[in-house]
Scaffold this motif. Structure first.
Motif, PDB file in Angstrom:
ATOM      1  N   LEU A 163       0.830  -1.200   0.000  1.00 61.83           N
ATOM      2  CA  LEU A 163       0.000   0.000   0.000  1.00 61.83           C
ATOM      3  C   LEU A 163       0.867   1.254   0.000  1.00 61.83           C
ATOM      4  CD1 LEU A 163      -2.769   1.372   0.165  1.00 61.83           C
ATOM      5  CD2 LEU A 163      -2.626   1.198   2.655  1.00 61.83           C
ATOM      6  N   VAL A 164       1.878   1.270   0.857  1.00 62.33           N
ATOM      7  CA  VAL A 164       2.792   2.426   0.891  1.00 62.33           C
ATOM      8  C   VAL A 164       3.484   2.588  -0.459  1.00 62.33           C
ATOM      9  CG1 VAL A 164       4.864   3.376   1.970  1.00 62.33           C
ATOM     10  CG2 VAL A 164       3.156   2.201   3.374  1.00 62.33           C
ATOM     11  N   ARG A 165       3.909   1.461  -1.026  1.00 60.85           N
ATOM     12  CA  ARG A 165       4.609   1.504  -2.319  1.00 60.85           C
ATOM     13  C   ARG A 165       3.739   2.096  -3.427  1.00 60.85           C
ATOM     14  NH1 ARG A 165       5.394   1.948  -6.792  1.00 60.85           N
ATOM     15  NH2 ARG A 165       6.760   0.806  -8.229  1.00 60.85           N
ATOM     16  N   VAL A 166       2.491   1.678  -3.511  1.00 61.09           N
ATOM     17  CA  VAL A 166       1.651   2.176  -4.606  1.00 61.09           C
ATOM     18  C   VAL A 166       1.201   3.610  -4.366  1.00 61.09           C
ATOM     19  CG1 VAL A 166       0.879  -0.107  -5.355  1.00 61.09           C
ATOM     20  CG2 VAL A 166      -0.450   1.111  -3.623  1.00 61.09           C
ATOM     21  N   VAL A 167       1.083   4.017  -3.098  1.00 65.39           N
ATOM     22  CA  VAL A 167       0.769   5.424  -2.808  1.00 65.39           C
ATOM     23  C   VAL A 167       1.925   6.312  -3.228  1.00 65.39           C
ATOM     24  CG1 VAL A 167       0.398   7.102  -0.957  1.00 65.39           C
ATOM     25  CG2 VAL A 167      -0.880   4.953  -0.960  1.00 65.39           C
ATOM     26  N   LEU A 168       3.138   5.932  -2.822  1.00 70.52           N
ATOM     27  CA  LEU A 168       4.314   6.703  -3.227  1.00 70.52           C
ATOM     28  C   LEU A 168       4.505   6.642  -4.745  1.00 70.52           C
ATOM     29  CD1 LEU A 168       6.861   5.709  -0.423  1.00 70.52           C
ATOM     30  CD2 LEU A 168       5.543   7.826  -0.624  1.00 70.52           C
ATOM     31  N   GLY A 169       4.211   5.478  -5.319  1.00 71.23           N
ATOM     32  CA  GLY A 169       4.332   5.333  -6.763  1.00 71.23           C
ATOM     33  C   GLY A 169       3.371   6.219  -7.521  1.00 71.23           C
ATOM     34  N   ALA A 170       2.177   6.405  -6.959  1.00 67.67           N
ATOM     35  CA  ALA A 170       1.204   7.292  -7.602  1.00 67.67           C
ATOM     36  C   ALA A 170       1.657   8.748  -7.525  1.00 67.67           C
ATOM     37  CB  ALA A 170      -0.165   7.126  -6.954  1.00 67.67           C
ATOM     38  N   VAL A 171       2.239   9.122  -6.374  1.00 71.23           N
ATOM     39  CA  VAL A 171       2.712  10.489  -6.187  1.00 71.23           C
ATOM     40  C   VAL A 171       3.880  10.795  -7.126  1.00 71.23           C
ATOM     41  CG1 VAL A 171       3.808  12.079  -4.549  1.00 71.23           C
ATOM     42  CG2 VAL A 171       1.909  10.618  -3.810  1.00 71.23           C
ATOM     43  N   THR A 172       4.741   9.796  -7.332  1.00 72.77           N
ATOM     44  CA  THR A 172       5.936  10.002  -8.166  1.00 72.77           C
ATOM     45  C   THR A 172       5.731   9.495  -9.598  1.00 72.77           C
ATOM     46  OG1 THR A 172       6.842   7.880  -7.380  1.00 72.77           O
ATOM     47  CG2 THR A 172       7.483   9.876  -6.186  1.00 72.77           C
ATOM     48  N   PHE A 173       4.498   9.152  -9.940  1.00 75.61           N
ATOM     49  CA  PHE A 173       4.131   8.722 -11.291  1.00 75.61           C
ATOM     50  C   PHE A 173       4.850   7.437 -11.732  1.00 75.61           C
ATOM     51  CE2 PHE A 173       3.738  13.367 -11.114  1.00 75.61           C
ATOM     52  CZ  PHE A 173       2.362  13.486 -11.330  1.00 75.61           C
ATOM     53  N   GLN A 174       5.143   6.560 -10.767  1.00 76.12           N
ATOM     54  CA  GLN A 174       5.744   5.264 -11.089  1.00 76.12           C
ATOM     55  C   GLN A 174       4.684   4.198 -11.325  1.00 76.12           C
ATOM     56  OE1 GLN A 174       9.022   4.053  -8.534  1.00 76.12           O
ATOM     57  NE2 GLN A 174       9.425   6.187  -7.987  1.00 76.12           N
ATOM     58  N   ASN A 175       3.488   4.441 -10.844  1.00 74.03           N
ATOM     59  CA  ASN A 175       2.365   3.552 -11.140  1.00 74.03           C
ATOM     60  C   ASN A 175       1.111   4.403 -11.286  1.00 74.03           C
ATOM     61  OD1 ASN A 175       2.977   2.812  -7.843  1.00 74.03           O
ATOM     62  ND2 ASN A 175       0.975   3.673  -8.345  1.00 74.03           N
ATOM     63  N   SER A 176       0.037   3.802 -11.739  1.00 71.98           N
ATOM     64  CA  SER A 176      -1.178   4.560 -12.000  1.00 71.98           C
ATOM     65  C   SER A 176      -1.820   5.059 -10.705  1.00 71.98           C
ATOM     66  CB  SER A 176      -2.188   3.678 -12.753  1.00 71.98           C
ATOM     67  OG  SER A 176      -2.702   2.676 -11.895  1.00 71.98           O
ATOM     68  N   LEU A 177      -2.606   6.123 -10.835  1.00 66.06           N
ATOM     69  CA  LEU A 177      -3.340   6.644  -9.682  1.00 66.06           C
ATOM     70  C   LEU A 177      -4.397   5.662  -9.211  1.00 66.06           C
ATOM     71  CD1 LEU A 177      -3.825  10.333 -10.868  1.00 66.06           C
ATOM     72  CD2 LEU A 177      -2.186   9.491  -9.169  1.00 66.06           C
ATOM     73  N   LEU A 178      -4.784   4.750 -10.098  1.00 60.42           N
ATOM     74  CA  LEU A 178      -5.791   3.757  -9.743  1.00 60.42           C
ATOM     75  C   LEU A 178      -5.248   2.702  -8.791  1.00 60.42           C
ATOM     76  CD1 LEU A 178      -8.748   3.175 -10.492  1.00 60.42           C
ATOM     77  CD2 LEU A 178      -7.891   1.668 -12.311  1.00 60.42           C
ATOM     78  N   SER A 179      -3.945   2.465  -8.816  1.00 59.21           N
ATOM     79  CA  SER A 179      -3.343   1.398  -8.015  1.00 59.21           C
ATOM     80  C   SER A 179      -3.597   1.557  -6.515  1.00 59.21           C
ATOM     81  CB  SER A 179      -1.844   1.298  -8.295  1.00 59.21           C
ATOM     82  OG  SER A 179      -1.603   0.921  -9.624  1.00 59.21           O
ATOM     83  N   PRO A 180      -3.305   2.722  -5.900  1.00 62.32           N
ATOM     84  CA  PRO A 180      -3.566   2.846  -4.467  1.00 62.32           C
ATOM     85  C   PRO A 180      -5.046   2.777  -4.121  1.00 62.32           C
ATOM     86  CG  PRO A 180      -2.888   4.953  -5.387  1.00 62.32           C
ATOM     87  CD  PRO A 180      -2.640   3.926  -6.435  1.00 62.32           C
ATOM     88  N   ILE A 181      -5.913   3.236  -5.023  1.00 65.51           N
ATOM     89  CA  ILE A 181      -7.357   3.172  -4.749  1.00 65.51           C
ATOM     90  C   ILE A 181      -7.833   1.729  -4.715  1.00 65.51           C
ATOM     91  CG2 ILE A 181      -9.640   3.794  -5.629  1.00 65.51           C
ATOM     92  CD1 ILE A 181      -8.342   6.294  -6.859  1.00 65.51           C
ATOM     93  N   ILE A 182      -7.462   0.967  -5.738  1.00 65.32           N
ATOM     94  CA  ILE A 182      -7.873  -0.436  -5.806  1.00 65.32           C
ATOM     95  C   ILE A 182      -7.276  -1.228  -4.656  1.00 65.32           C
ATOM     96  CG2 ILE A 182      -7.560  -2.562  -7.136  1.00 65.32           C
ATOM     97  CD1 ILE A 182      -8.007  -0.963  -9.647  1.00 65.32           C
ATOM     98  N   PHE A 183      -5.966  -1.008  -4.397  1.00 62.56           N
ATOM     99  CA  PHE A 183      -5.339  -1.813  -3.351  1.00 62.56           C
ATOM    100  C   PHE A 183      -5.841  -1.421  -1.968  1.00 62.56           C
ATOM    101  CE2 PHE A 183      -2.023  -3.445  -0.581  1.00 62.56           C
ATOM    102  CZ  PHE A 183      -1.919  -4.738  -1.079  1.00 62.56           C
ATOM    103  N   ALA A 184      -6.154  -0.166  -1.757  1.00 57.10           N
ATOM    104  CA  ALA A 184      -6.699   0.250  -0.457  1.00 57.10           C
ATOM    105  C   ALA A 184      -8.048  -0.411  -0.197  1.00 57.10           C
ATOM    106  CB  ALA A 184      -6.834   1.770  -0.402  1.00 57.10           C
ATOM    107  N   HIS A 185      -8.883  -0.502  -1.215  1.00 58.72           N
ATOM    108  CA  HIS A 185     -10.175  -1.169  -1.042  1.00 58.72           C
ATOM    109  C   HIS A 185      -9.975  -2.675  -0.795  1.00 58.72           C
ATOM    110  CE1 HIS A 185     -13.260   1.886  -1.656  1.00 58.72           C
ATOM    111  NE2 HIS A 185     -12.445   2.459  -2.523  1.00 58.72           N
ATOM    112  N   PHE A 186      -9.006  -3.253  -1.483  1.00 60.41           N
ATOM    113  CA  PHE A 186      -8.683  -4.658  -1.239  1.00 60.41           C
ATOM    114  C   PHE A 186      -8.233  -4.849   0.209  1.00 60.41           C
ATOM    115  CE2 PHE A 186      -5.124  -7.633  -0.811  1.00 60.41           C
ATOM    116  CZ  PHE A 186      -5.743  -8.830  -1.140  1.00 60.41           C
ATOM    117  N   LEU A 187      -7.359  -3.966   0.674  1.00 63.18           N
ATOM    118  CA  LEU A 187      -6.831  -4.081   2.031  1.00 63.18           C
ATOM    119  C   LEU A 187      -7.931  -3.863   3.071  1.00 63.18           C
ATOM    120  CD1 LEU A 187      -4.025  -4.734   3.067  1.00 63.18           C
ATOM    121  CD2 LEU A 187      -3.631  -2.279   3.375  1.00 63.18           C
TER     122      LEU A 187
END
Length: 251
Positions: A163-187
């Motif tokens: 979760l931390v990785r995809v949030v930071l990745g979204a902020v730094t444009f290393q992964n999509s903005l959708l990644s932290p949203i989807i993974f947060a709901h999964f978590l």
């Protein structure tokens, strides 16, 4: 007697293990590796989870009762997440939980299905008793039982790191903005369904709280942390029913 479906299920886990091992070795040694291995890993996950979901839920039905069962089924959740990772830019750590699950399933399949075909059974424990498993199979069973809970705790903490990785990745444009949203709901679903996830969240939250409230820290840091806790508590809510039956073992 193992069925064709059972062998197909196991083949997915073995495919995941072999491909993930190849990908992790390259990742750890800072060598380039084809994304093919990443996709092959999650292809194995999709094969295995599709079979488990079909066995658990039966033939798909287009009605609200079936959809609700599917949404709340942890295997469906992991299947959907696997498809999302499969279709996204590779994130190496996202493979780790699936690799751990597959390791235990592959070891159990090897012990219960493959070993009896090649290793002779041990002597019966009594004169009229049934033959015992081969000593290697017994040692493997003991290892799996002894390490299962620890492995599930590793999975739970790893998912928080993801979760931390995809949030930071979204902020730094290393992964999509959708990644932290989807993974947060999964978590969020994992929090209600897994005691291991609840334990990981509790331990992590307590540790952060301890660090934030250290003497000398600016009051603003404490206020921000309290605000984060409040917002997280509101978002988590209580609309899902916790699974207290130890559903982790079904994957």
């Amino acid at each position: 007697m193992a069925t064709t479906q059972h062998y197909l299920w196991a083949s997915g886990h073995f495919l995941l293990l072999v491909s993930a091992l190849r990908y992790f070795i390259a990742w750890i040694t800072f060598k380039s590796v084809s994304a093919w291995w990443y996709k092959a890993s999650f292809t194995g996950a999709l094969i295995s989870y599709a079979i488990v979901c079909q066995k658990s839920l039966g033939t798909p039905q287009f009605n609200s009762a079936y959809i609700r069962r599917a949404v709340l089924d942890e295997n469906v959740q992991y299947f959907i997440l696997a498809f999302f990772w499969w279709s996204s830019k590779p994130i190496a750590i996202a493979l780790l939980p699936y690799t751990i699950f597959s390791l235990f399933h592959a070891l159990t399949f090897t012990r219960t299905t493959l070993m009896p075909q090649f290793l002779p059974p041990g002597p019966p424990s009594s004169s009229n008793g049934a033959p015992q498993p081969h000593p290697i199979a017994k040692r493997l069973q003991v290892w799996v039982k002894a390490n299962y809970d620890t492995a599930m705790r590793v999975v739970a903490f790893t998912e928080l790191v993801i979760l931390v990785r995809v949030v930071l990745g979204a902020v730094t444009f290393q992964n999509s903005l959708l990644s932290p949203i989807i993974f947060a709901h999964f978590l969020r679903s994992r929090y209600y369904q897994s005691a291991f996830t609840r334990e990981a969240v509790s331990v992590t939250s307590a540790r952060i709280d301890q660090l934030v409230r250290k003497p000398g820290n600016p009051p603003a840091v404490v206020q921000i942390w309290e605000k984060v806790q409040m917002l997280a508590g509101r978002w988590v809510g209580s609309t899902l029913t916790p699974n207290t039956a130890g559903g982790e073992a079904r994957r």
